[in-house]
Design a protein around this motif. Structure first.
Motif, PDB file in Angstrom:
ATOM      1  N   ILE A  89      57.143 -21.120  19.421  1.00  0.00           N
ATOM      2  CA  ILE A  89      57.106 -20.928  20.876  1.00  0.00           C
ATOM      3  C   ILE A  89      57.137 -19.447  21.214  1.00  0.00           C
ATOM      4  O   ILE A  89      56.375 -18.965  22.060  1.00  0.00           O
ATOM      5  N   THR A  90      58.010 -18.701  20.547  1.00  0.00           N
ATOM      6  CA  THR A  90      58.116 -17.264  20.794  1.00  0.00           C
ATOM      7  C   THR A  90      56.813 -16.560  20.449  1.00  0.00           C
ATOM      8  O   THR A  90      56.388 -15.646  21.151  1.00  0.00           O
ATOM      9  N   HIS A  91      56.165 -16.982  19.371  1.00  0.00           N
ATOM     10  CA  HIS A  91      54.901 -16.382  18.946  1.00  0.00           C
ATOM     11  C   HIS A  91      53.830 -16.547  20.030  1.00  0.00           C
ATOM     12  O   HIS A  91      53.085 -15.614  20.319  1.00  0.00           O
TER      13      HIS A  91
ATOM     14  N   GLY B  63      52.306 -13.523  22.249  1.00  0.00           N
ATOM     15  CA  GLY B  63      50.864 -13.309  22.241  1.00  0.00           C
ATOM     16  C   GLY B  63      50.317 -13.053  23.635  1.00  0.00           C
ATOM     17  O   GLY B  63      49.489 -12.162  23.843  1.00  0.00           O
ATOM     18  N   VAL B  64      50.803 -13.800  24.617  1.00  0.00           N
ATOM     19  CA  VAL B  64      50.380 -13.590  26.005  1.00  0.00           C
ATOM     20  C   VAL B  64      50.893 -12.247  26.517  1.00  0.00           C
ATOM     21  O   VAL B  64      50.164 -11.491  27.175  1.00  0.00           O
ATOM     22  N   VAL B  65      52.151 -11.926  26.207  1.00  0.00           N
ATOM     23  CA  VAL B  65      52.718 -10.635  26.620  1.00  0.00           C
ATOM     24  C   VAL B  65      51.922  -9.488  26.009  1.00  0.00           C
ATOM     25  O   VAL B  65      51.618  -8.496  26.689  1.00  0.00           O
ATOM     26  N   ASN B  66      51.552  -9.609  24.747  1.00  0.00           N
ATOM     27  CA  ASN B  66      50.774  -8.559  24.086  1.00  0.00           C
ATOM     28  C   ASN B  66      49.394  -8.401  24.718  1.00  0.00           C
ATOM     29  O   ASN B  66      48.874  -7.288  24.811  1.00  0.00           O
ATOM     30  N   PHE B  67      48.796  -9.493  25.157  1.00  0.00           N
ATOM     31  CA  PHE B  67      47.503  -9.432  25.828  1.00  0.00           C
ATOM     32  C   PHE B  67      47.596  -8.552  27.069  1.00  0.00           C
ATOM     33  O   PHE B  67      46.790  -7.644  27.273  1.00  0.00           O
ATOM     34  N   PHE B  68      48.600  -8.807  27.897  1.00  0.00           N
ATOM     35  CA  PHE B  68      48.767  -8.007  29.105  1.00  0.00           C
ATOM     36  C   PHE B  68      49.233  -6.587  28.790  1.00  0.00           C
ATOM     37  O   PHE B  68      48.873  -5.640  29.497  1.00  0.00           O
ATOM     38  N   ALA B  69      50.002  -6.422  27.716  1.00  0.00           N
ATOM     39  CA  ALA B  69      50.447  -5.078  27.318  1.00  0.00           C
ATOM     40  C   ALA B  69      49.259  -4.219  26.902  1.00  0.00           C
ATOM     41  O   ALA B  69      49.210  -3.026  27.240  1.00  0.00           O
ATOM     42  N   ILE B  70      48.307  -4.807  26.204  1.00  0.00           N
ATOM     43  CA  ILE B  70      47.122  -4.045  25.798  1.00  0.00           C
ATOM     44  C   ILE B  70      46.324  -3.620  27.028  1.00  0.00           C
ATOM     45  O   ILE B  70      45.809  -2.499  27.077  1.00  0.00           O
ATOM     46  N   ILE B  71      46.236  -4.494  28.035  1.00  0.00           N
ATOM     47  CA  ILE B  71      45.558  -4.121  29.282  1.00  0.00           C
ATOM     48  C   ILE B  71      46.274  -2.945  29.934  1.00  0.00           C
ATOM     49  O   ILE B  71      45.641  -1.975  30.376  1.00  0.00           O
ATOM     50  N   LEU B  72      47.621  -2.997  30.000  1.00  0.00           N
ATOM     51  CA  LEU B  72      48.382  -1.899  30.594  1.00  0.00           C
ATOM     52  C   LEU B  72      48.242  -0.605  29.802  1.00  0.00           C
ATOM     53  O   LEU B  72      48.150   0.480  30.387  1.00  0.00           O
ATOM     54  N   ILE B  73      48.204  -0.701  28.497  1.00  0.00           N
ATOM     55  CA  ILE B  73      48.026   0.488  27.662  1.00  0.00           C
ATOM     56  C   ILE B  73      46.651   1.106  27.920  1.00  0.00           C
ATOM     57  O   ILE B  73      46.519   2.332  28.007  1.00  0.00           O
TER      58      ILE B  73
ATOM     59  N   CYS C  46      57.333  -2.618  21.562  1.00  0.00           N
ATOM     60  CA  CYS C  46      57.392  -2.400  20.111  1.00  0.00           C
ATOM     61  C   CYS C  46      57.851  -3.675  19.414  1.00  0.00           C
ATOM     62  O   CYS C  46      57.314  -4.050  18.371  1.00  0.00           O
ATOM     63  N   TRP C  47      58.835  -4.355  20.014  1.00  0.00           N
ATOM     64  CA  TRP C  47      59.328  -5.592  19.410  1.00  0.00           C
ATOM     65  C   TRP C  47      58.276  -6.688  19.458  1.00  0.00           C
ATOM     66  O   TRP C  47      58.081  -7.397  18.467  1.00  0.00           O
ATOM     67  N   THR C  48      57.584  -6.839  20.592  1.00  0.00           N
ATOM     68  CA  THR C  48      56.602  -7.924  20.679  1.00  0.00           C
ATOM     69  C   THR C  48      55.483  -7.746  19.661  1.00  0.00           C
ATOM     70  O   THR C  48      55.075  -8.715  19.011  1.00  0.00           O
ATOM     71  N   PHE C  49      55.017  -6.508  19.504  1.00  0.00           N
ATOM     72  CA  PHE C  49      53.952  -6.271  18.533  1.00  0.00           C
ATOM     73  C   PHE C  49      54.441  -6.461  17.099  1.00  0.00           C
ATOM     74  O   PHE C  49      53.755  -7.071  16.275  1.00  0.00           O
TER      75      PHE C  49
END
Length: 114
Positions: free
Chosen positions: A11-13, A17-27, A61-64
């Motif tokens: 579930i956390t994975h 994954g969704v959080v990382n998707f939006f994080a890449i957009i913000l980056i 950093c933790w999510t990635f």
């Protein structure tokens, strides 16, 4: 129903994954601000140097790092290893602890580099 570490990591994975998707957009947006000029970068820099910005940086950093370590765990499963319940629990704990250690290391290296 009893929670197991594998279900928690699954579930956390997915959430990470969704959080990382939006994080890449913000980056990418942040890089766009850097390219567009110094005044835009200074506004972002103020946010990143705040307590919230530092929390956000460590969290990303933790999510990635969690996502990468959990992907390695899944890759080992694809190879046919680690299905034993004891091994799955051990690798799950290693994934959680390792992701926190890697997140702190990435943050400290980045803090000292820039």
């Amino acid at each position: 129903y009893k929670w197991q570490i594998s279900s928690l990591l699954s579930i956390t994975h997915r959430i990470v994954g969704v959080v990382n998707f939006f994080a890449i957009i913000l980056i990418c947006l942040w890089i766009g601000f850097i390219i567009s000029g110094q005044s835009n970068y200074s506004n972002i820099s103020i946010i990143l140097n705040s307590s919230f910005g530092k929390f956000l940086a460590i969290s990303l950093c933790w999510t990635f790092s969690f996502h990468i370590l959990n992907e390695i765990r899944h890759f080992v499963w694809v190879l046919g290893y680690g299905f034993d319940l004891k091994i799955a629990k051990i690798t799950g704990i290693i994934t959680i602890i390792g992701s926190f250690i890697i997140a702190v290391l990435i943050y400290l290296i980045g803090k000292n580099t820039f």
